[in-house]
Design an enzyme around this catalytic site. Structure first.
Site, PDB file in Angstrom:
ATOM      1  N   ASP A  24       0.843  -1.122  -0.027  1.00 43.49           N
ATOM      2  CA  ASP A  24      -0.029  -0.065  -0.064  1.00 43.49           C
ATOM      3  C   ASP A  24       0.696   1.235   0.139  1.00 43.49           C
ATOM      4  OD1 ASP A  24      -2.413   1.454  -0.033  1.00 43.49           O
ATOM      5  OD2 ASP A  24      -2.962   1.293   2.110  1.00 43.49           O
ATOM      6  N   HIS A  41       2.461   3.786  -9.028  1.00 44.95           N
ATOM      7  CA  HIS A  41       2.337   2.375  -9.295  1.00 44.95           C
ATOM      8  C   HIS A  41       3.308   1.582  -9.924  1.00 44.95           C
ATOM      9  CE1 HIS A  41      -1.860   2.298  -7.711  1.00 44.95           C
ATOM     10  NE2 HIS A  41      -2.145   3.300  -8.579  1.00 44.95           N
ATOM     11  N   ARG A  75     -12.155   1.914  -7.799  1.00 44.16           N
ATOM     12  CA  ARG A  75     -11.421   3.083  -8.138  1.00 44.16           C
ATOM     13  C   ARG A  75     -11.905   3.750  -9.679  1.00 44.16           C
ATOM     14  NH1 ARG A  75      -5.206   2.106  -5.885  1.00 44.16           N
ATOM     15  NH2 ARG A  75      -5.840   1.244  -3.739  1.00 44.16           N
ATOM     16  N   LEU A 144      11.842 -19.731  -4.998  1.00 46.69           N
ATOM     17  CA  LEU A 144      11.014 -18.971  -4.222  1.00 46.69           C
ATOM     18  C   LEU A 144       9.693 -19.087  -5.100  1.00 46.69           C
ATOM     19  CD1 LEU A 144      10.210 -16.834  -2.080  1.00 46.69           C
ATOM     20  CD2 LEU A 144      10.734 -15.149  -3.812  1.00 46.69           C
ATOM     21  N   ARG A 201       1.919  -5.108   5.987  1.00 47.83           N
ATOM     22  CA  ARG A 201       1.387  -4.049   5.287  1.00 47.83           C
ATOM     23  C   ARG A 201       2.075  -2.666   5.305  1.00 47.83           C
ATOM     24  NH1 ARG A 201      -5.060  -2.909   4.425  1.00 47.83           N
ATOM     25  NH2 ARG A 201      -4.738  -0.951   3.114  1.00 47.83           N
ATOM     26  N   ARG A 207      -5.103  -2.828   8.679  1.00 50.92           N
ATOM     27  CA  ARG A 207      -6.219  -3.658   8.506  1.00 50.92           C
ATOM     28  C   ARG A 207      -5.786  -4.634   7.391  1.00 50.92           C
ATOM     29  NH1 ARG A 207      -7.992   1.682   6.812  1.00 50.92           N
ATOM     30  NH2 ARG A 207      -7.827   1.935   4.717  1.00 50.92           N
TER      31      ARG A 207
END
Length: 260
Positions: A24, A41, A75, A144, A201, A207
């Site tokens: 985020d 982004h 969005r 991985l 986060r 949250r």
């Protein structure tokens, strides 16, 4: 020993086997620099590639990245288009990195949603199939596994699993009185990966935002104000140090050694 020198290349029980990220803060990172959200982004996508390399270097075996949630469709249309375009570009970059670094990619979520561009869908399917083939053909056991959650929602996954279980019960394939947690979990899209040990986060919010709701029952939750594009190797090291300091009891108690 903590930090990079203490964990690199070691099999250490204090290293989480599975780390999940809610990445985020991309838009706020861009806004603080007077850039459009698309730049944030893109910076976040570059950070993802760096983070994956470091996780593998430190011995983490599984990583899940929350790329695009079912709620992200709320969005603005222009931002959604930009995010989906960046996801496609990132999938192509990740393809090259994954083959070189020995990553096995798994896609979580509903890719058959008509709102997802066909070109993105093909890029993600190709990424999943070709990295599976590459790691299998090399006979590797130190790769991985990178789970990328696209059009994913934890509640939706649980509902879908419940519907499929109900069908199996009606068909007489499952005895409802014998249904176990592991049976239920086998119907989730995450059925073949272990539960996360650590959820990270970035961006300041505290949250889960509908992320891996069934799977994070005993995960350690780490929230940081650092925005995702700034979550560099030093931040990752600090997070892993924090995890190593945690006492994980899974509902029980650690037995203290008795003195003789």
């Amino acid at each position: 020993m903590t930090g990079e020198e203490g964990r690199q290349g070691q099999d250490n029980e204090e290293i989480p086997k599975h780390v999940a990220f809610i990445c985020d803060g991309n838009s706020r990172w861009a806004e603080a620099r007077f850039f459009p959200a698309s730049v944030g982004h893109a910076a976040g996508a570059d950070r993802l590639l760096d983070c994956l390399k470091n996780l593998k270097k430190y011995g983490v075996k599984f990583c899940t990245m929350y790329g695009f949630s079912t709620e992200n469709w709320k969005r603005e249309e222009g931002e959604i288009r930009n995010i989906l375009a960046i996801l496609e570009e990132t999938a192509r970059k990740l393809h090259l990195v994954a083959i070189e670094e020995n990553f096995r990619i798994k896609i979580l979520g509903d890719l058959y949603d008509e709102r997802i561009p066909l070109s993105l869908r093909k890029a993600l399917h190709s990424l999943e199939e070709e990295t599976l083939a590459a790691t299998t053909n090399k006979g590797l056991n130190n790769y991985l596994t990178v789970c990328v959650a696209i059009n994913y929602g934890g509640r939706q996954d649980i509902i879908k699993a419940s519907i499929n279980i109900a069908r199996e019960i009606l068909d007489g394939k499952i005895n409802i009185d014998e249904l176990s947690e592991s049976d239920f979990g086998s119907f989730l899209c995450t059925h073949d990966i272990p539960d996360p040990d650590l959820v990270v986060r970035t961006g300041g919010d505290q949250r889960l935002s509908n992320f891996l709701l069934w799977n994070v029952a005993y995960a350690e939750l780490f929230f940081t104000n650092v925005l995702w594009p700034d979550f560099n190797e030093a931040e990752l090291n600090s997070t892993l140090d924090w995890f190593a300091s945690r006492a994980r009891r899974f509902g029980g108690r650690k037995v203290k050694p008795t003195l003789k």
